[in-house]
Design a protein around this motif. Structure first.
Motif, PDB file in Angstrom:
ATOM      1  N   TYR A  61       0.822  -1.211   0.000  1.00  0.00           N
ATOM      2  CA  TYR A  61       0.000   0.000   0.000  1.00  0.00           C
ATOM      3  C   TYR A  61       0.857   1.264   0.000  1.00  0.00           C
ATOM      4  O   TYR A  61       0.365   2.341   0.274  1.00  0.00           O
ATOM      5  CB  TYR A  61      -0.930   0.017   1.220  1.00  0.00           C
ATOM      6  N   ARG A  62       2.122   1.144  -0.321  1.00  0.00           N
ATOM      7  CA  ARG A  62       3.041   2.275  -0.232  1.00  0.00           C
ATOM      8  C   ARG A  62       3.096   3.139  -1.485  1.00  0.00           C
ATOM      9  O   ARG A  62       3.813   4.123  -1.507  1.00  0.00           O
ATOM     10  CB  ARG A  62       4.436   1.781   0.130  1.00  0.00           C
ATOM     11  N   GLU A  63       2.334   2.805  -2.488  1.00  0.00           N
ATOM     12  CA  GLU A  63       2.298   3.667  -3.663  1.00  0.00           C
ATOM     13  C   GLU A  63       1.448   4.901  -3.355  1.00  0.00           C
ATOM     14  O   GLU A  63       0.647   4.913  -2.437  1.00  0.00           O
ATOM     15  CB  GLU A  63       1.737   2.937  -4.890  1.00  0.00           C
ATOM     16  N   ARG A  64       1.673   5.955  -4.113  1.00  0.00           N
ATOM     17  CA  ARG A  64       0.876   7.167  -3.907  1.00  0.00           C
ATOM     18  C   ARG A  64      -0.524   6.955  -4.445  1.00  0.00           C
ATOM     19  O   ARG A  64      -0.741   6.228  -5.408  1.00  0.00           O
ATOM     20  CB  ARG A  64       1.555   8.353  -4.586  1.00  0.00           C
ATOM     21  N   ALA A  65      -1.475   7.594  -3.791  1.00  0.00           N
ATOM     22  CA  ALA A  65      -2.885   7.428  -4.159  1.00  0.00           C
ATOM     23  C   ALA A  65      -3.184   8.050  -5.512  1.00  0.00           C
ATOM     24  O   ALA A  65      -2.624   9.069  -5.885  1.00  0.00           O
ATOM     25  CB  ALA A  65      -3.779   8.069  -3.098  1.00  0.00           C
ATOM     26  N   ARG A  66      -4.068   7.422  -6.241  1.00  0.00           N
ATOM     27  CA  ARG A  66      -4.599   7.975  -7.492  1.00  0.00           C
ATOM     28  C   ARG A  66      -6.096   8.128  -7.274  1.00  0.00           C
ATOM     29  O   ARG A  66      -6.699   7.423  -6.485  1.00  0.00           O
ATOM     30  CB  ARG A  66      -4.342   7.033  -8.665  1.00  0.00           C
ATOM     31  N   GLY A  67      -6.687   9.060  -7.970  1.00  0.00           N
ATOM     32  CA  GLY A  67      -8.121   9.242  -7.846  1.00  0.00           C
ATOM     33  C   GLY A  67      -8.523  10.080  -6.644  1.00  0.00           C
ATOM     34  O   GLY A  67      -9.688  10.094  -6.266  1.00  0.00           O
ATOM     35  N   VAL A  68      -7.563  10.769  -6.022  1.00  0.00           N
ATOM     36  CA  VAL A  68      -7.857  11.650  -4.900  1.00  0.00           C
ATOM     37  C   VAL A  68      -7.915  13.086  -5.417  1.00  0.00           C
ATOM     38  O   VAL A  68      -7.056  13.508  -6.185  1.00  0.00           O
ATOM     39  CB  VAL A  68      -6.772  11.533  -3.798  1.00  0.00           C
ATOM     40  N   LEU A  69      -8.921  13.801  -4.988  1.00  0.00           N
ATOM     41  CA  LEU A  69      -9.077  15.207  -5.355  1.00  0.00           C
ATOM     42  C   LEU A  69      -9.314  15.990  -4.072  1.00  0.00           C
ATOM     43  O   LEU A  69     -10.280  15.730  -3.354  1.00  0.00           O
ATOM     44  CB  LEU A  69     -10.274  15.374  -6.307  1.00  0.00           C
ATOM     45  N   VAL A  70      -8.402  16.901  -3.747  1.00  0.00           N
ATOM     46  CA  VAL A  70      -8.534  17.731  -2.556  1.00  0.00           C
ATOM     47  C   VAL A  70      -9.184  19.046  -2.972  1.00  0.00           C
ATOM     48  O   VAL A  70      -8.658  19.757  -3.834  1.00  0.00           O
ATOM     49  CB  VAL A  70      -7.162  17.993  -1.901  1.00  0.00           C
ATOM     50  N   ASN A  71     -10.334  19.356  -2.392  1.00  0.00           N
ATOM     51  CA  ASN A  71     -11.010  20.629  -2.660  1.00  0.00           C
ATOM     52  C   ASN A  71     -10.541  21.673  -1.658  1.00  0.00           C
ATOM     53  O   ASN A  71     -10.539  21.416  -0.455  1.00  0.00           O
ATOM     54  CB  ASN A  71     -12.532  20.494  -2.524  1.00  0.00           C
ATOM     55  N   VAL A  72     -10.175  22.835  -2.171  1.00  0.00           N
ATOM     56  CA  VAL A  72      -9.807  23.966  -1.321  1.00  0.00           C
ATOM     57  C   VAL A  72     -10.644  25.149  -1.771  1.00  0.00           C
ATOM     58  O   VAL A  72     -10.490  25.631  -2.896  1.00  0.00           O
ATOM     59  CB  VAL A  72      -8.306  24.304  -1.435  1.00  0.00           C
ATOM     60  N   GLU A  73     -11.557  25.602  -0.910  1.00  0.00           N
ATOM     61  CA  GLU A  73     -12.391  26.755  -1.243  1.00  0.00           C
ATOM     62  C   GLU A  73     -11.685  28.023  -0.798  1.00  0.00           C
ATOM     63  O   GLU A  73     -11.175  28.099   0.322  1.00  0.00           O
ATOM     64  CB  GLU A  73     -13.768  26.636  -0.586  1.00  0.00           C
ATOM     65  N   VAL A  74     -11.657  29.004  -1.692  1.00  0.00           N
ATOM     66  CA  VAL A  74     -10.984  30.279  -1.437  1.00  0.00           C
ATOM     67  C   VAL A  74     -11.927  31.423  -1.791  1.00  0.00           C
ATOM     68  O   VAL A  74     -12.913  31.232  -2.504  1.00  0.00           O
ATOM     69  CB  VAL A  74      -9.677  30.392  -2.257  1.00  0.00           C
TER      70      VAL A  74
END
Length: 135
Positions: A61-74
């Motif tokens: 499980y040490r690979e970097r995640a794919r399919g992740v989207l971080v939302n940042v509201e500004v």
């Protein structure tokens, strides 16, 4: 019962990823080591960066995640997008308005995580009914 929930993003360069969120989104460091950095925004949001090869992550499980989207509201996505572009941050979706009530740009952080930078705008009539009441 959970007391706190926050994402931990895996990265190959923990320092570069942490610096990205500090520089562009005003996160403060609450814990800093060479393999893990915990960040907190003044509004209370939390985020952490973890070395993707660290032994606390189970084998397989040490690979970097794919399919992740971080939302940042500004408050002003146009201004943030201009700062990101001027700094050479990779833009994967240009700044645009969406009928569902967002003006946004999607960039890639140093750990290859997609970051959707958003300012809320008035949704179209079609999507207005999908929003719950704030009463």
């Amino acid at each position: 019962m959970a007391t706190t929930v926050y994402p931990v993003l895996c990265a190959t360069d923990v320092g570069a990823s942490a610096a990205f969120y500090r520089e562009f989104f005003d996160f403060d460091v609450t814990f800093d080591s060479d393999w893990y950095v915990s960040l907190r925004h003044p509004d209370g949001a939390e985020l952490a960066i973890l070395d993707s090869t660290h032994p606390t992550i189970p084998e397989g499980y040490r690979e970097r995640a794919r399919g992740v989207l971080v939302n940042v509201e500004v408050d002003d996505v146009d201004a943030v997008a201009a700062r990101l572009e001027a700094a050479g941050v990779t833009v994967v979706q240009e700044l645009r308005d969406e009928a569902f009530g967002q003006r946004h740009v999607i960039v890639r952080d140093p750990g290859d995580v997609l970051v959707d930078v958003i300012t809320e705008i008035e949704p179209s009539a079609e999507f207005l009914a999908a929003f719950g009441s704030t009463d």
